[in-house]
Structure formats: C-alpha cells, structure tokens
Design a protein around this motif. Sequence first.
Motif, PDB file in Angstrom:
ATOM      1  N   LEU A 193      48.546  -3.547 -28.187  1.00  0.00           N
ATOM      2  CA  LEU A 193      47.781  -4.759 -28.490  1.00  0.00           C
ATOM      3  C   LEU A 193      46.303  -4.464 -28.722  1.00  0.00           C
ATOM      4  CD1 LEU A 193      49.237  -7.587 -26.246  1.00  0.00           C
ATOM      5  CD2 LEU A 193      49.430  -7.300 -28.720  1.00  0.00           C
ATOM      6  N   HIS A 194      45.761  -3.503 -28.003  1.00  0.00           N
ATOM      7  CA  HIS A 194      44.370  -3.113 -28.262  1.00  0.00           C
ATOM      8  C   HIS A 194      44.234  -2.577 -29.691  1.00  0.00           C
ATOM      9  CE1 HIS A 194      43.011  -2.628 -23.786  1.00  0.00           C
ATOM     10  NE2 HIS A 194      43.255  -3.885 -24.124  1.00  0.00           N
ATOM     11  N   HIS A 195      45.176  -1.740 -30.103  1.00  0.00           N
ATOM     12  CA  HIS A 195      45.150  -1.207 -31.470  1.00  0.00           C
ATOM     13  C   HIS A 195      45.347  -2.343 -32.478  1.00  0.00           C
ATOM     14  CE1 HIS A 195      45.783   1.369 -34.875  1.00  0.00           C
ATOM     15  NE2 HIS A 195      47.053   1.022 -34.996  1.00  0.00           N
ATOM     16  N   TYR A 196      46.258  -3.253 -32.182  1.00  0.00           N
ATOM     17  CA  TYR A 196      46.502  -4.428 -33.037  1.00  0.00           C
ATOM     18  C   TYR A 196      45.200  -5.194 -33.271  1.00  0.00           C
ATOM     19  CZ  TYR A 196      47.989  -9.367 -33.643  1.00  0.00           C
ATOM     20  OH  TYR A 196      48.126 -10.669 -34.041  1.00  0.00           O
ATOM     21  N   ASN A 197      44.456  -5.458 -32.204  1.00  0.00           N
ATOM     22  CA  ASN A 197      43.206  -6.205 -32.354  1.00  0.00           C
ATOM     23  C   ASN A 197      42.139  -5.393 -33.085  1.00  0.00           C
ATOM     24  OD1 ASN A 197      43.680  -8.834 -31.287  1.00  0.00           O
ATOM     25  ND2 ASN A 197      43.824  -7.929 -29.250  1.00  0.00           N
ATOM     26  N   ASN A 198      42.133  -4.091 -32.877  1.00  0.00           N
ATOM     27  CA  ASN A 198      41.212  -3.251 -33.657  1.00  0.00           C
ATOM     28  C   ASN A 198      41.499  -3.378 -35.155  1.00  0.00           C
ATOM     29  OD1 ASN A 198      39.962  -2.316 -31.354  1.00  0.00           O
ATOM     30  ND2 ASN A 198      41.105  -0.392 -31.269  1.00  0.00           N
ATOM     31  N   ARG A 199      42.773  -3.364 -35.501  1.00  0.00           N
ATOM     32  CA  ARG A 199      43.150  -3.435 -36.918  1.00  0.00           C
ATOM     33  C   ARG A 199      42.816  -4.800 -37.531  1.00  0.00           C
ATOM     34  NH1 ARG A 199      47.660   0.103 -39.445  1.00  0.00           N
ATOM     35  NH2 ARG A 199      45.860   0.356 -40.784  1.00  0.00           N
ATOM     36  N   LEU A 200      42.739  -5.819 -36.676  1.00  0.00           N
ATOM     37  CA  LEU A 200      42.378  -7.147 -37.154  1.00  0.00           C
ATOM     38  C   LEU A 200      40.870  -7.405 -37.098  1.00  0.00           C
ATOM     39  CD1 LEU A 200      45.227  -9.361 -35.628  1.00  0.00           C
ATOM     40  CD2 LEU A 200      44.959  -8.646 -38.012  1.00  0.00           C
ATOM     41  N   GLY A 201      40.103  -6.353 -36.749  1.00  0.00           N
ATOM     42  CA  GLY A 201      38.659  -6.496 -36.687  1.00  0.00           C
ATOM     43  C   GLY A 201      38.169  -7.281 -35.483  1.00  0.00           C
ATOM     44  N   ARG A 202      38.926  -7.196 -34.368  1.00  0.00           N
ATOM     45  CA  ARG A 202      38.552  -7.902 -33.141  1.00  0.00           C
ATOM     46  C   ARG A 202      38.417  -6.901 -31.999  1.00  0.00           C
ATOM     47  NH1 ARG A 202      43.009 -12.755 -33.614  1.00  0.00           N
ATOM     48  NH2 ARG A 202      44.319 -11.071 -32.811  1.00  0.00           N
ATOM     49  N   PRO A 203      37.442  -5.995 -32.072  1.00  0.00           N
ATOM     50  CA  PRO A 203      37.358  -4.907 -31.099  1.00  0.00           C
ATOM     51  C   PRO A 203      37.028  -5.346 -29.684  1.00  0.00           C
ATOM     52  CG  PRO A 203      35.395  -4.952 -32.475  1.00  0.00           C
ATOM     53  CD  PRO A 203      36.363  -5.925 -33.077  1.00  0.00           C
ATOM     54  N   HIS A 204      36.572  -6.566 -29.498  1.00  0.00           N
ATOM     55  CA  HIS A 204      36.235  -7.032 -28.146  1.00  0.00           C
ATOM     56  C   HIS A 204      37.390  -7.772 -27.476  1.00  0.00           C
ATOM     57  CE1 HIS A 204      32.132  -5.851 -28.909  1.00  0.00           C
ATOM     58  NE2 HIS A 204      32.096  -6.604 -29.993  1.00  0.00           N
ATOM     59  N   LYS A 205      38.465  -7.993 -28.182  1.00  0.00           N
ATOM     60  CA  LYS A 205      39.596  -8.770 -27.641  1.00  0.00           C
ATOM     61  C   LYS A 205      40.525  -7.824 -26.876  1.00  0.00           C
ATOM     62  CE  LYS A 205      42.626 -12.552 -29.227  1.00  0.00           C
ATOM     63  NZ  LYS A 205      42.021 -13.611 -28.392  1.00  0.00           N
ATOM     64  N   LYS A 206      40.130  -7.455 -25.656  1.00  0.00           N
ATOM     65  CA  LYS A 206      40.813  -6.381 -24.925  1.00  0.00           C
ATOM     66  C   LYS A 206      41.210  -6.747 -23.493  1.00  0.00           C
ATOM     67  CE  LYS A 206      40.477  -3.675 -28.418  1.00  0.00           C
ATOM     68  NZ  LYS A 206      39.533  -2.577 -28.593  1.00  0.00           N
TER      69      LYS A 206
END
Length: 454
Positions: free
Chosen positions: A133-146
Amino acid sequence: MAMHLPTDTDDILHADEHLIQSFADLNDLKNKDALTVVTAAEGYYVTESNGNQLIDGIGGLWCVNVGHKRQEIIDAISRQLNTLDYYSTFYNFTHPTAAKLADKVAQLAPGDLNHVYFANSGSVANDSAIRILHHYNNRLGRPHKKKILSRIGAYHGSTHLSVAMTTPAYSKGWDSASELVHHIQCPHFWKEGGEMTEAEFLDSLVDDLEMNIHNIGAENIAAFIAEPVMGAGGVIMAPQGYHARMAKVCADNEIKYISDEVVTSFGRLGHFFASKEMFGITPDIITTAKGLTSGYQPLSATILSDEIYEVISRPGEVFLHGMTYSGHPAAAAAGLANIALMEQERIPEQVRHTGKVFENLLKTLDSLELVGEVRGSHFMIGIEFIKDKANKIPFAEQDMVGMKVAQAAQKRGLIARPLGNCLILSPPLILDEPIINTIYEILRDSIIEVSARI
C-alpha cells in the motif's frame, strides 16, 4: 547417513536447551519441567513424549483446521517434492502449483480480490500488505499517505512492522515501527461499554475512528487493519454492524480496509473467508495464513483487489518485494490438498453446525462464579476470568488465572491456551459432539478446581 532424533524425554529436553521458544518466559523454561514435549499427533489428539494423549484444544496455534496426520496432505507434499522440490516465483518464473493455488484462492475470496502474493507467515502477509500500500500510494503521487490505523487489542504479527500494528501490550520492552501506527479504541463492549447500550457503544467507536482520521488527516492514512474477530488479543467480537460501518468511513476517506483473516479464514467461522459472509464487507486486502495449509507447511497470502493491483502493475517500475520461499511448491501443494479436503468433506458447512454447538455449550460456563464472559464464535472462543463478577473487578495481571486453569485442564487431558486471566480455545474443525462435550466437562471441572483454590 540419517540423523536420529532423540526419543527419550530427558534427551529431548537436553537438546532443547539450544532452542528459543516464541512468546515464552525464557527464564522459566530453564526449568525443563515447565515444557510439554509433543512427539506425535493424529486427528484432534497430540501425544506427549511420555505417551499421554491430549486433546489439541488450540489446533496447534489456530491452524490445524482439518486435524493432524491427514494423509491426503502429506502425500500431496511428498508428490510435489518428488516432482519439483523448490523453485521461486521471483522475476519471470512461475510453476503449476503456486499458479493453481493463487487461482483457487482468488476464486474463494470475495469481490474483486483476484491477485495473490504468497509468503510464509501471517506476520509477513500483514507486513506485505502495508509495504504494497505504501508503494501504491507512491505510484499515485501520495507519498505522505502512509499511516496505519489499528486497534487496542489487535494482533497482527511479530515482525518489526506487524507488531507495531499489534496491541501495545505485545511490544512491552521491545521496539517496533510504532511511528507508522496509531491505535484506536478496542471494540470490546463487555469491558469498554460502561453504561452505554451496544448500539450507543458502536456509535462511539465510529466517532472515535472519525475523530482520529480528522486529527491525523485522511491524506496521511494509508489503511485501517482489523481482524473480523480479534484472536490473540482475547477473542473479542465487535458489536454487530461494526465492520460495515468502519469500512464505510474508510471508503469515504480513501483509506484502504485490510481484513486480517489469518485466523478467521478457511473454516474456523464456517466459511472459507468470513469478511463478507459473516460481517458484510468486501475489504481492499485480505491477509491469511494458518488454515490455508492447516499448518502442514508455512504459507501465507496477501490478497489484493483489482484496483490496487492495476496501480502497482503499471509500466515503469519493478515490484521490489519478495521472499525466497514465496509460493514454495511444497507449501502450495499443501494448500491445494487442504482446500480440496475442506471442499470434499464440506468442513466449513459442518462448522456452521458443530461450531455453534461448541460455542453455545462453552458459553454456559459463564454461570460459574469465576467466569466473567465467554465470547467468540464457532471454534474460536475466549473465556475471561474475573475476581468480582457483580462489579466486573478483574484479577491482577500477575494472578495469571488463565495459566492456572490451563494447567488444570492439561492434567485432565486438554490443551488450552492461557492469556493472562483468559483462556482461549481454537481446536481443529473436525470435532464431533461427543468430544465437544468432553472438552466442556474438562473445562468446567478445571475452572471449579481453580475457583476453589483462589
């Protein structure tokens, strides 16, 4: 030349001086009389090194769902080792057994959970869910959603990350990745509900979730993780409708819902997966292990929705996550044979009857003065012992009443799991009504004995 195993109890205990047991008081185990030496198992019995037979009231560790010594699974493992003993599912490699098991798990899982990542423990399955899920959010341009929301009373594993998601009591004196995790209120009505009705308590739990999302910021939260029924936190059932309401709040805030079914899947509650069938939700991720192979081989699965998979499989990056034994051929063969057994013998369907017999009979133990609450569902039961029943005054932590009752039960031929001032039962799913009655009688006699002593 074959290496011979020790058979004499003293020889086994001498060799055991080099073994570190999990979740044990290692100082106490320097006294080898505290150890139970198990040398064989069949059906719902295990055999001690002295020849005594004990009913396996904990199913190994929540996991021996189809019972011990099922030749069908043993033969499937052996055939697989004679065909393909090992190859990984790294890079561009696959093999028939892991591919078929992934296909079968996807068929059994609810909704669009169609993509399966195999590892070798529930801890790693939950760890993998967060890392993905961390990688998923990185790919969506949401690096703080962790950040991860978990619950007081939860158990999600023992790796550095998964133990951070576990209730803080399991990390006492140990470090973890606690900076990533925030624990919200435990959904235990009997203990936490106070003067509220159960409906009011449920509303307060939803309010607590919404308040924490507001304080942390939905833009910073990747997921909420929850067991359908809390296991090692004491077999805690949330109020009816809890999971559906929590899932809606998460969906409204773009927070993924992870259902930790490491214990509750593969028949323990009467279904291959409990999330949808019993609790009315289709989560974004389901994690499972234990009953996936009935413990015959170490195997876990992190099952992803189509939507998550489509994001992490977009072109441009490699899936930089993997374990040497992911999709191990022998483990996958055990999983397939285990599922085939469950389907052929209709074990989940049987559990809907026999599990309810077990649950309803054990719940009558709450008539005993020492018992504050008997809770759980089907073959997943917790018994809470209490000092003052009328006023719900608990025993002190050091009283360890659960251990006293477990010891009394083991003398009568039943293994049960102590947890502070609780006792947990999670037997194989093949129990019939006569052995269920035997377990009940042993527990009742053991509780009465301990009650008289304390």
